[in-house]
Write an enzyme that holds these catalytic residues in place. Structure first.
Site, PDB file in Angstrom:
ATOM      1  N   PRO A 278       0.812  -1.221   0.000  1.00 26.43           N
ATOM      2  CA  PRO A 278       0.000   0.000   0.000  1.00 26.43           C
ATOM      3  C   PRO A 278       0.843   1.266   0.000  1.00 26.43           C
ATOM      4  O   PRO A 278       1.879   1.333   0.657  1.00 26.43           O
ATOM      5  CB  PRO A 278      -0.786  -0.110   1.306  1.00 26.43           C
ATOM      6  CG  PRO A 278       0.081  -0.925   2.207  1.00 26.43           C
ATOM      7  CD  PRO A 278       0.827  -1.886   1.310  1.00 26.43           C
ATOM      8  N   CYS A 347       2.706  29.587 -15.083  1.00 26.81           N
ATOM      9  CA  CYS A 347       2.351  30.055 -16.421  1.00 26.81           C
ATOM     10  C   CYS A 347       1.892  28.925 -17.331  1.00 26.81           C
ATOM     11  O   CYS A 347       2.582  28.561 -18.288  1.00 26.81           O
ATOM     12  CB  CYS A 347       3.529  30.782 -17.032  1.00 26.81           C
ATOM     13  SG  CYS A 347       3.861  32.276 -16.127  1.00 26.81           S
TER      14      CYS A 347
HETATM   15  N1  LLP Z   1       3.145  -1.485  -5.893  1.00 29.59           N
HETATM   16  C1  LLP Z   1       3.473  -1.197  -7.168  1.00 29.59           C
HETATM   17  C2  LLP Z   1       4.192  -2.177  -7.975  1.00 29.59           C
HETATM   18  C3  LLP Z   1       3.098   0.050  -7.708  1.00 29.59           C
HETATM   19  O1  LLP Z   1       3.405   0.332  -8.975  1.00 29.59           O
HETATM   20  C4  LLP Z   1       2.389   0.973  -6.905  1.00 29.59           C
HETATM   21  C5  LLP Z   1       1.995   2.274  -7.425  1.00 29.59           C
HETATM   22  C6  LLP Z   1       2.091   0.628  -5.585  1.00 29.59           C
HETATM   23  C7  LLP Z   1       2.485  -0.620  -5.112  1.00 29.59           C
HETATM   24  C8  LLP Z   1       1.343   1.528  -4.643  1.00 29.59           C
HETATM   25  O2  LLP Z   1       0.047   1.775  -5.106  1.00 29.59           O
HETATM   26  P1  LLP Z   1      -1.001   2.583  -4.196  1.00 29.59           P
HETATM   27  O3  LLP Z   1      -1.356   1.723  -3.008  1.00 29.59           O
HETATM   28  O4  LLP Z   1      -0.342   3.854  -3.765  1.00 29.59           O
HETATM   29  O5  LLP Z   1      -2.141   2.830  -5.099  1.00 29.59           O
HETATM   30  N2  LLP Z   1       0.930   8.973  -9.242  1.00 29.59           N
HETATM   31  C9  LLP Z   1      -0.343   8.310  -9.299  1.00 29.59           C
HETATM   32  C10 LLP Z   1      -0.255   6.925  -8.701  1.00 29.59           C
HETATM   33  C11 LLP Z   1       0.787   6.054  -9.342  1.00 29.59           C
HETATM   34  C12 LLP Z   1       0.864   4.692  -8.709  1.00 29.59           C
HETATM   35  C13 LLP Z   1       2.031   3.943  -9.219  1.00 29.59           C
HETATM   36  N3  LLP Z   1       2.212   2.653  -8.647  1.00 29.59           N
HETATM   37  C14 LLP Z   1      -1.369   9.169  -8.576  1.00 29.59           C
HETATM   38  O6  LLP Z   1      -1.024  10.239  -8.114  1.00 29.59           O
HETATM   39  O7  LLP Z   1      -2.546   8.810  -8.479  1.00 29.59           O
END
Ligand code: LLP
Length: 420
Positions: A278, A347
């Site tokens: 997570p 900008c």
């Molecule tokens: N594990 C892997 C292999 C991942 O690629 C990611 C996130 C996570 C875990 C964690 O996922 P989470 O629990 O945070 O959803 N910048 C984007 C989110 C990109 C997520 C990339 N991978 C945003 O701001 O929504």
């Protein structure tokens, strides 16, 4: 209970402190304000949900790489998920147990894999060339590497395409047609690789646990297939991706317990250790991005609230059209509600934090927060327009406000050119 609350007379509080008062004492605006107890509560929710299972919580460092936050999560018992050499170095620097760390990614570099091999970090195999590099790293380090196969289960996470990662045309992971090739390749390198499990990550902001269930069913079938070939795999890694209530509508969204309960029987039936990764669901709701209103202006049919923060510090609305809830930290003199675009000074017309938001008209200098800014906000900040990265603070258990990261300064920028 949640750390940010609005009192009946219209003031925003963080763990009992008036955000307006915190603004007075901060070195500058904008800044990020976290609740340390909320981080603890979010982590404990996962820990409690995992009771009765052998598990590793691998916090996805990409969501927020503040060193103080990492140290706190490590002390609570967290492991870490890393996607670059520097994230690996930072996790080691923060004292994470390497055997609770997972090195992930579709473009891992040989030199970083060597470090991972030396330290005994789990490594996910993402492609043919990645497997070659892991074998090479194991030889250089003189260590056998514990590897998981990142399998792409082709389950639709029903999210923005930029944050969907487990579909069949994704750049991540391997497809089932190739599974046998990878198993043979691992078998061919008994001195370098020990296959310990399978990994998948579907995407991010997922709000239906059925999606995790579907993927876990597919994954345990793969594990059965892999075991049938004599591999002793005992880790199932179901990735991260649980969404949060960005809209603040009070909608009932799945909690860590719902996520774990939906895969619990599968994990038990195969006697597996469960790894989860997570990011957002641990850290997003622990933080507000705190701004001052520079002014209000009207053009055509639009009225804009211009704040000192921007897409440079918080890019999710501009990049994904993401909604993050916005509110004023104190009651406005005139309570009448109008519709505003909340924008920064950068900008670009893409520079907005919120569109068509209903707010009372704020006075110049009023405090305005963007909620749920703990994940993928500061860690995605840039210095575009030389808006230097903001300072970060957290409120501790005893109600004290502590700076947990210095704001970047103009002088920091000049240093890049010293001695050239
Ligand atoms: N594990 C892997 C292999 C991942 O690629 C990611 C996130 C996570 C875990 C964690 O996922 P989470 O629990 O945070 O959803 N910048 C984007 C989110 C990109 C997520 C990339 N991978 C945003 O701001 O929504």
């Amino acid at each position: 209970e949640h750390c940010f609350t609005k009192s009946s007379d219209g003031f925003l509080y963080c763990e009992g402190l008036k955000v307006e008062d915190v603004m007075e004492s901060a070195e500058r605006r904008p800044f990020y304000l976290y609740s340390k107890p909320q981080i603890t509560r979010n982590f404990e929710a996962y820990k409690e949900a995992l009771e009765g299972l052998s598990s590793v919580i691998g916090y996805a460092i990409k969501a927020n790489n503040n060193l103080k936050i990492l140290e706190h999560l490590r002390q609570l018992g967290s492991g870490a998920v890393l996607v670059s050499g520097n994230e690996l170095r930072l996790a080691l620097h923060a004292g994470f147990d390497p055997t609770k760390c997972i090195f992930n990614g579709n473009g891992k570099l040989l030199e970083d894999l060597v470090l991972a091999a030396e330290k005994g970090v789990f490594v996910n195999i993402d492609s043919e060339f990645d497997l070659e590099n892991i074998v090479a790293a194991a030889r250089i380090a003189g260590k056998k590497v514990n590897v998981l196969l990142r399998i792409n289960p082709d389950v639709d996470p029903q999210v923005h395409p930029y944050v969907a990662t487990g579909n069949k045309n994704s750049k991540f992971g391997i497809r089932n047609e190739k599974l046998q090739w990878f198993l043979d390749a691992v078998k061919a390198h008994p001195d370098e690789l020990k296959l310990v499990g399978a990994h998948c990550h579907l995407g991010s902001t997922i709000t239906k646990v059925d999606i995790f269930r579907d993927a876990a069913v597919i994954m345990v079938n793969y594990i059965d297939e892999i075991r049938a070939q004599g591999f002793e795999v005992d880790y199932l890694n179901i990735g991260g991706g649980l969404g949060i209530d960005y809209y603040h509508t009070g909608a009932v969204l799945p909690k860590p317990r719902d996520l774990i309960d939906t895969v619990r029987d599968l994990v038990h039936s195969r006697k597996l250790n469960l790894i989860i990764e997570p990011g957002r669901s641990l850290i997003a709701n622990t933080c507000c991005f705190v701004n001052r209103v520079t002014g209000v202006k009207t053009n055509g049919t639009k009225t804009f609230v211009v704040i000192d923060g921007s897409m440079a510090e918080l890019i999710r609305p501009s990049l994904y059209g993401a909604y993050q809830h916005i509110e004023l930290v104190s009651p406005a003199a005139d309570a009448e509600i109008s519709t505003f675009d909340v924008v920064g000074p950068v900008c670009e017309s893409a520079d907005f934090l919120g569109k068509d938001r209903e707010l009372p008209t704020p006075a110049k200098g009023a405090g305005l927060v963007v909620h749920d800014a703990g994940a993928y906000c500061m860690s995605m900040a840039s210095t575009y327009n030389l808006k230097m990265r903001p300072p970060e603070y957290w409120v501790e258990e005893d109600g004290s406000v502590v700076k947990i990261r210095h704001g970047e300064t103009f002088e920091d920028h000049i240093k890049f050119f010293e001695g050239l």
